[in-house]
Write an enzyme that holds these catalytic residues in place. Sequence first.
Site, PDB file in Angstrom:
ATOM      1  CG  HIS A   1      44.952  35.826  38.695  1.00  0.00           C
ATOM      2  ND1 HIS A   1      44.508  36.091  39.894  1.00  0.00           N
ATOM      3  CD2 HIS A   1      46.494  36.557  38.860  1.00  0.00           C
ATOM      4  CE1 HIS A   1      45.133  36.787  40.542  1.00  0.00           C
ATOM      5  NE2 HIS A   1      46.352  37.093  40.256  1.00  0.00           N
TER       6      HIS A   1
ATOM      7  CD  GLU B   1      46.378  33.086  40.955  1.00  0.00           C
ATOM      8  OE1 GLU B   1      47.244  33.108  40.050  1.00  0.00           O
ATOM      9  OE2 GLU B   1      46.383  33.838  41.833  1.00  0.00           O
TER      10      GLU B   1
END
Length: 300
Positions: free
Chosen positions: A155, A260
């Site tokens: 992330h 991400e």
Amino acid sequence: MTTPEEIPGVRVGTVAGLDALIVETPQSTAAISLFGGQVISFVPAGGGPDVLWLSPHLADPPTPLRGGTPVCWPYFARDGQPDDVPSHGYARTATWVLTDGRRTGRGVELDLEPSGLDDLDLRLRMTLRIGDTLEHGLHTHNPGTAPATITEALHNYFRVADVTRVRVRGLDTLTYLDKFDHSNPHVQHGDWALPEEPARSDRLYPDAPGTYHLIDPGLDREIQVSVRDGRTAVVWNPGADVAAGMADVGSSWREFVCVEAANAGPDVVVVPPGATHSMWQSISVHGITDGEGGPTVVPS
């Protein structure tokens, strides 16, 4: 088990109040928080702003860290999970330990594992290669006798001068699921840019190509993210209204965008018994391209 002191260029220190592995090589510097196993800093040689954004208002553990590269595993968001489990899984609030490491001709390579997750049916290991690029691998092993299903993400919070001025190339023509629109599908036209009204993004791009270019004219740089065996791209920024209710973002929402590497939504991974699934990303920093040729590496 390798100790940090055995690896040239690696030491234990404190960054933003967090116990961390600090890595120094001729090509770059980096820091990895032992809480969450998050890379919280990566700066190529020559200085300049950090590639990663870390909240200036971090909450104390066990609240997850906002920034760097949280490890979302063994599921992304709550993908089919009950409401009483933590969002984005267990890895990002585990304490991670260094299990192996070595100096290489390209920099430093480290292996880490989360502790305290022995009750899970799966095992997780992470590899970091820190040099001219930041290479990041997640390895999920299934020691059981039945197939196991996971979703996952690295992330990345990338630091930018102003999210309203950046764009992300590599997503044109893809269908995305918009979480701000009840996950309804839409088609991406051209580069991603933060919508003007409302200025926010929570888009999941299934079956994505795996190479993305974050172009930031304010910092005069291009961050390239190359993904292997991660079929989903996620682009997220909460925007001003949502960020106002987030103590660890607030007015800082303009300073980052998340691009991400993931397997999420419909891109579910099935790990056969006895097998290991690996997802890799590589992050590199270049000068702004002219649109015609390839990127020019920023000189160190």
